[in-house]
Design a protein around this motif. Sequence first.
Motif, PDB file in Angstrom:
ATOM      1  N   ARG A 169       0.715   4.266  -3.122  1.00  0.00           N
ATOM      2  CA  ARG A 169       0.099   5.670  -3.158  1.00  0.00           C
ATOM      3  C   ARG A 169       1.800   6.359  -4.125  1.00  0.00           C
ATOM      4  O   ARG A 169       1.353   6.986  -3.879  1.00  0.00           O
ATOM      5  CB  ARG A 169       0.871   5.794  -1.402  1.00  0.00           C
ATOM      6  CG  ARG A 169      -0.599   5.965  -0.766  1.00  0.00           C
ATOM      7  CD  ARG A 169      -0.473   6.264   0.879  1.00  0.00           C
ATOM      8  NE  ARG A 169      -0.028   6.022   1.624  1.00  0.00           N
ATOM      9  CZ  ARG A 169       0.073   4.781   1.835  1.00  0.00           C
ATOM     10  NH1 ARG A 169      -1.055   4.031   2.195  1.00  0.00           N
ATOM     11  NH2 ARG A 169       0.547   4.362   3.201  1.00  0.00           N
ATOM     12  N   LEU A 178       0.839  -1.058  -0.205  1.00  0.00           N
ATOM     13  CA  LEU A 178      -0.417   0.358  -0.072  1.00  0.00           C
ATOM     14  C   LEU A 178       1.050   0.981  -0.113  1.00  0.00           C
ATOM     15  O   LEU A 178       0.484   2.011  -0.915  1.00  0.00           O
ATOM     16  CB  LEU A 178      -0.607  -0.111   1.745  1.00  0.00           C
ATOM     17  CG  LEU A 178      -2.015  -0.817   1.100  1.00  0.00           C
ATOM     18  CD1 LEU A 178      -2.753  -0.849   2.205  1.00  0.00           C
ATOM     19  CD2 LEU A 178      -3.103  -0.454   0.425  1.00  0.00           C
ATOM     20  N   THR A 179       1.755   1.058   1.066  1.00  0.00           N
ATOM     21  CA  THR A 179       2.819   2.359   0.352  1.00  0.00           C
ATOM     22  C   THR A 179       3.717   2.346  -0.574  1.00  0.00           C
ATOM     23  O   THR A 179       3.336   3.394  -1.075  1.00  0.00           O
ATOM     24  CB  THR A 179       4.030   1.719   1.074  1.00  0.00           C
ATOM     25  OG1 THR A 179       3.870   1.391   3.012  1.00  0.00           O
ATOM     26  CG2 THR A 179       4.623   3.062   2.101  1.00  0.00           C
ATOM     27  N   ALA A 211      -6.036  16.665  -7.271  1.00  0.00           N
ATOM     28  CA  ALA A 211      -7.596  16.497  -7.329  1.00  0.00           C
ATOM     29  C   ALA A 211      -7.783  16.911  -7.330  1.00  0.00           C
ATOM     30  O   ALA A 211      -9.446  17.366  -6.543  1.00  0.00           O
ATOM     31  CB  ALA A 211      -7.551  14.830  -7.311  1.00  0.00           C
ATOM     32  N   ASP A 212      -7.635  16.901  -5.141  1.00  0.00           N
ATOM     33  CA  ASP A 212      -8.799  17.788  -4.196  1.00  0.00           C
ATOM     34  C   ASP A 212      -8.692  19.710  -4.161  1.00  0.00           C
ATOM     35  O   ASP A 212      -9.874  19.723  -3.863  1.00  0.00           O
ATOM     36  CB  ASP A 212      -7.589  16.804  -2.853  1.00  0.00           C
ATOM     37  CG  ASP A 212      -8.398  15.510  -2.633  1.00  0.00           C
ATOM     38  OD1 ASP A 212      -8.797  14.842  -3.767  1.00  0.00           O
ATOM     39  OD2 ASP A 212      -7.257  15.105  -1.462  1.00  0.00           O
ATOM     40  N   ALA A 238       0.508  23.262  -0.434  1.00  0.00           N
ATOM     41  CA  ALA A 238       0.685  21.835   0.806  1.00  0.00           C
ATOM     42  C   ALA A 238       2.482  21.612   0.189  1.00  0.00           C
ATOM     43  O   ALA A 238       2.727  21.511   1.065  1.00  0.00           O
ATOM     44  CB  ALA A 238       0.201  20.694   0.172  1.00  0.00           C
ATOM     45  N   ARG A 298       0.964   8.935  -6.468  1.00  0.00           N
ATOM     46  CA  ARG A 298       1.624  10.605  -6.506  1.00  0.00           C
ATOM     47  C   ARG A 298       2.266  10.441  -8.068  1.00  0.00           C
ATOM     48  O   ARG A 298       2.036  11.730  -8.245  1.00  0.00           O
ATOM     49  CB  ARG A 298       2.117  10.381  -4.873  1.00  0.00           C
ATOM     50  CG  ARG A 298       2.234  11.692  -4.121  1.00  0.00           C
ATOM     51  CD  ARG A 298       3.765  11.364  -3.032  1.00  0.00           C
ATOM     52  NE  ARG A 298       2.502  11.213  -2.396  1.00  0.00           N
ATOM     53  CZ  ARG A 298       1.584  11.452  -1.335  1.00  0.00           C
ATOM     54  NH1 ARG A 298       1.422  12.456  -1.229  1.00  0.00           N
ATOM     55  NH2 ARG A 298       1.287  11.639   0.166  1.00  0.00           N
ATOM     56  N   PRO A 358      -3.158  13.302  -5.162  1.00  0.00           N
ATOM     57  CA  PRO A 358      -4.056  13.351  -4.962  1.00  0.00           C
ATOM     58  C   PRO A 358      -4.617  14.580  -5.160  1.00  0.00           C
ATOM     59  O   PRO A 358      -5.447  14.861  -4.906  1.00  0.00           O
ATOM     60  CB  PRO A 358      -4.323  12.031  -3.819  1.00  0.00           C
ATOM     61  CG  PRO A 358      -3.908  11.545  -4.140  1.00  0.00           C
ATOM     62  CD  PRO A 358      -2.202  11.568  -5.282  1.00  0.00           C
ATOM     63  N   ILE A 359      -3.507  15.451  -4.009  1.00  0.00           N
ATOM     64  CA  ILE A 359      -4.259  16.397  -3.263  1.00  0.00           C
ATOM     65  C   ILE A 359      -4.174  17.057  -4.871  1.00  0.00           C
ATOM     66  O   ILE A 359      -4.902  18.852  -4.914  1.00  0.00           O
ATOM     67  CB  ILE A 359      -2.945  17.831  -2.726  1.00  0.00           C
ATOM     68  CG1 ILE A 359      -3.532  18.213  -1.972  1.00  0.00           C
ATOM     69  CG2 ILE A 359      -1.621  17.437  -3.685  1.00  0.00           C
ATOM     70  CD1 ILE A 359      -2.739  18.413  -0.487  1.00  0.00           C
TER      71      ILE A 359
END
Lengths: 411, 211
Positions: free
Chosen positions: A276, A272-273, A288-289, A298, A280, A285-286
Amino acid sequence: MRAALRRGWDATRYLVGGLGTALPALLLAVPFVFLVVPLSLLFVGLPWLPEVLRPLRALANAERGRAGHALGRTIPEPYAPPHGSDLARAWRLLRSPATWRDLAWMVAHGCTGLVAATLALGLWPSVVYTLSMPLWWWAMPEGTVQVFVPLTSWPTAMTLPFLQAAAFLTVLVWALPRLARFQVRLAEWLLRPTRREHLARRVERLTETRAGALEAHAAELHRIERDLHDGTQAQLVSVAMRLGLAVRGFHTTPEESLRLVKEAREGVEDTLTQLRGVIRGIYPPILADRGLGGAVRALAAGQRAETTVDLPDDIPRCPAAVEAAAYFAIAEALTNATRHSGASRVAVVLRHDGTTLRITVRDNGAGGADPASGSGLAGIGRRVAALDGTTEIDSPIGDGTTLRVELPCAS
Amino acid sequence: MRVVIAEDNALLREGLNLLLTSTGHEVVAVVCRGPDIMPALREHRPDIAVLDVRLPPGFRDEGLRAALEARRDLPGLPILVLSQYVEETYAAELLADGATGIGYLLKDRVSRVEEFLDALDRVAAGGTALDPEVITQLMTRRDPLDALTVREREVLALMAQGHDNTTIATTLRVSERAISKHITNIFHKLGLPPEERGHRRVLAVLAYLNT
């Protein structure tokens, strides 16, 4: 009146400056019109055409710069990059509209530029001269001082010079600015690329960047495929194996099975790490957010160096590829600034003018960043170029690094 | 505890539901969309809310925004935010008005059931639970941390995640006395007020890491 005089003065400066191109143009025009063009058309002089066109092009470029400065927008060069054999190049030059338009400009500017500059240069002293006439006309031999008619009496001497000065002034404030504007327009009209040339160059650039885009895209796909294949997939296979063994020995060796299950859990966590990280790298993802603005803020907040972000609140959303390229360019510049240049302050500026996204990242580090040696900056350059954008790195040794990126993004 | 869950992925929703109900908690409401969170929280007033960050309709940070809204409008309601990825910026936003009853963890952490339930209890009791990855992000950018020993940095990281001395001692397999000593050293080296306890201590550490 002040403003009008100011305009007259500015026009004079421009027209007198025009002498710098008009005189050489006039000098070149004679041999060109009577020698180069006829000989080239008769094919005898064709091999020398590229050489003899060089001074003309340099002159035209000088005028492009001058007129472009006055217009406040650059007049691009219309010349196609040379390729092919010498003769083929010469032939193409002879057929190129740019050559003929340069020639036309040379003749037109050579003739009009000289006249306009002389007029502009002569008018100012003429005004002073005329205004001073009432002071000394009487000392001259009778009939030698003329204003429209020879001055013979005081009443005419006190009126006619003022009328003439007024006429000169009118020309000065009315005609000179128009002459200057004519000269600028002439240069723009004849020296800018024709629509055809402009489109040809645009197609050339787009063909280049499209090839770059395909290459970058392919490299990106390979990278993602490798990350998923060698990383995620392999890790999940090992997890599945451990679970399979655990199931097999569940009744006979429960202790061993428990250990295997725990290992499997650790494997999943690692996967999972790693996943990610892959995500990235594809599209943070940020982004998209929060959009580019939020993502860059950020990014800046996570820096060791004091990082300021200057961007408009209403920055419009760009295509995902453009935002990602912008994000990665800034991230790379920030990494370089803190990790390699030892910068203590970094400033990120983002601007969007309706058609282009402009990014500037400036740091106060050691400088000397070389995009050729660092694969990171080179990668950014390729990624940006693939989107028809431009990258510029200015990094003098000891004086910080500035990265400028422009990405087309019509909102 | 009475729990409200906001999670749009059916598998994870069922998984969380199963995990919580099988460990003696009561799931009073499950919502799948960002805009449904606040009404559900107002209606049920749960002991804790477990919120996913990315939710319909926009699939952006609806869950986080709802969490911030709940922090403002329903003060004292413990919130545990779960996400596929963690952002230091989001942690800072969640902690902006205090570290009481707030948690921000990667979804991966659910696999360590005991630790996850411990974090849940801690947040519900007004404590803090921050993902180790957030703390790593925070710690990489502080220069003065170089003054700390490796062990002290481990202790600092666990402290910032919201753990108490007992847990830190168990995790690092040392005595609680040794931990107190480490903490005194850390606070001394960083110039922090040594007598802070509980979530105030977490805040002091985070504030230090954040500036």
